[in-house]
Design an enzyme around this catalytic site. Structure first.
Site, PDB file in Angstrom:
ATOM      1  N   ARG A 125      45.412  44.427  40.445  1.00  0.00           N
ATOM      2  CA  ARG A 125      44.849  45.720  40.828  1.00  0.00           C
ATOM      3  C   ARG A 125      43.944  45.590  42.058  1.00  0.00           C
ATOM      4  O   ARG A 125      43.921  46.479  42.920  1.00  0.00           O
ATOM      5  CB  ARG A 125      44.072  46.302  39.642  1.00  0.00           C
ATOM      6  N   HIS A 176      44.275  47.883  45.456  1.00  0.00           N
ATOM      7  CA  HIS A 176      43.166  48.695  45.955  1.00  0.00           C
ATOM      8  C   HIS A 176      42.687  48.205  47.317  1.00  0.00           C
ATOM      9  O   HIS A 176      42.163  48.988  48.112  1.00  0.00           O
ATOM     10  CB  HIS A 176      42.016  48.694  44.954  1.00  0.00           C
ATOM     11  N   ASN A 192      37.350  52.753  42.503  1.00  0.00           N
ATOM     12  CA  ASN A 192      37.072  51.320  42.379  1.00  0.00           C
ATOM     13  C   ASN A 192      36.009  50.970  41.346  1.00  0.00           C
ATOM     14  O   ASN A 192      35.686  49.800  41.145  1.00  0.00           O
ATOM     15  CB  ASN A 192      36.627  50.759  43.732  1.00  0.00           C
ATOM     16  N   HIS A 207      51.956  48.261  35.473  1.00  0.00           N
ATOM     17  CA  HIS A 207      51.237  48.769  34.305  1.00  0.00           C
ATOM     18  C   HIS A 207      51.824  48.247  33.000  1.00  0.00           C
ATOM     19  O   HIS A 207      51.452  48.704  31.921  1.00  0.00           O
ATOM     20  CB  HIS A 207      51.231  50.302  34.310  1.00  0.00           C
TER      21      HIS A 207
END
Length: 327
Positions: A67, A71, A99, A198
């Site tokens: 992740r 990001h 975040n 996911h």
């Protein structure tokens, strides 16, 4: 005279178009799979050993590292900006709305420390995120691939950019998801494949509450199970209650995420919209039935995401500490 003017105009136009092309394609062509083969040949071993140790202690760290990579790349490119701490004179991206729940910064610190012992001031934090994301997927049972390296680290970050919506929120519509990924040069197929990440990790109640209480495109028993630990009312401590994104195999990188969507058991609203009578239904069905195709498309999409506006050559710097710019 007219011919000369026309020639001059065409030359000017060509220069402008070339400049625009450079802006939008970044400098990903400067990246190479062999970038550290001479300057830091043990970089892969160093990174993998730390990632393996972190995941052994807490499997969720693999999803957290993955992740971080996403990001980082979606806000001004894959430049390590997401890792910068706030200072008295500088506000980074860590406190941005998307975040706030990012994790594994300490794992990145440990990786950087080990890599610095092998080859000081050679390997960028941006590249560490790329390698750590790949290693996390492989360690948790997913595919492996050769990563392109040579990124350098940013000397700044942008809280406003991180808050601008470039990172799609968990309540996104399908059209918003598609447009956000396309803005980064990623196709709809890339997007659906990347959502397959996911299949590992967890999410907080605050980001899936609306889906489990208010949406109809969700299995009722699944919704009730999630409601047991995620209260309808907002506020702490309920907001921070967590649930696995893939309840079937939460610590294994496989295609169960897509199988869950077929069963209307997507945890986030932005998960289930991928199978909701729209243009991405067929991809979800394909990936749910063919793990090899999912893996292949996921790898291609990860490589493309790593190509988003990297800093290379003389741009940026190689940070000594991933949390702060060099003095």
């Amino acid at each position: 005279m007219a011919a000369s003017t026309s020639h001059s105009f065409c030359s000017s136009l060509a220069i402008v178009l070339l400049a625009v092309l450079v802006i939008f394609t970044g400098s990903s062509s400067a990246l190479s799979k062999n970038h550290y083969s001479k300057s830091c040949p043990k970089v892969f071993t160093a990174v993998q050993s730390v990632v393996q140790s972190a995941i052994s202690k807490q499997p969720r760290q693999g999803a957290s590292l993955l992740r971080l990579f996403f990001h980082d790349c979606f806000v001004n490119g894959c430049d390590g900006s997401v890792l910068l701490d706030d200072t008295s004179t500088f506000t980074g991206e860590k406190t941005a709305r998307p975040n706030g729940s990012l994790r594994a910064f300490e794992v990145v610190d440990d990786i950087k420390s080990k890599v610095e012992k092998e080859c000081p001031e050679v390997v960028s934090c941006a590249d560490i995120l790329v390698i750590a994301a790949r290693d996390s997927v492989e360690i948790l049972g997913g595919p492996s691939w050769d990563v392109k390296l040579g990124r350098r680290d940013s000397k700044t970050a942008s809280l406003s950019a991180a808050n601008s919506g470039v990172i799609p929120p968990p309540n996104s519509t399908l059209s918003n998801l598609i447009s956000r990924f396309q803005a980064k040069g990623l196709s709809t197929k890339d997007m659906v494949a990347l959502f397959g990440a996911h299949t590992i990790g967890k999410a907080r109640c605050v980001v899936f509450r609306d889906h489990i209480y208010n949406d109809s495109n969700i299995d009722s028993s699944f919704a009730k199970t999630r409601q047991n630990k995620c209260p309808r009312t907002t506020g702490l401590p309920g907001d921070n209650k967590i649930a696995p994104l893939d309840p079937q195999t939460p610590t294994t990188f496989d295609n169960y995420y897509f199988k869950n969507l077929i069963s209307l058991k997507g945890l986030l609203r932005s998960d289930q919209v991928l199978l909701n009578g729209g243009s991405t239904d067929s991809l979800v069905k394909t990936y749910s039935q063919d793990v090899k195709t999912f893996y292949s498309d996921f790898v291609k999409a990860m490589i493309k995401m790593g190509d988003i506006n990297p800093l290379t050559q003389s741009s940026g710097e190689i940070r000594k500490n991933c949390r702060k710019v060099n003095n």
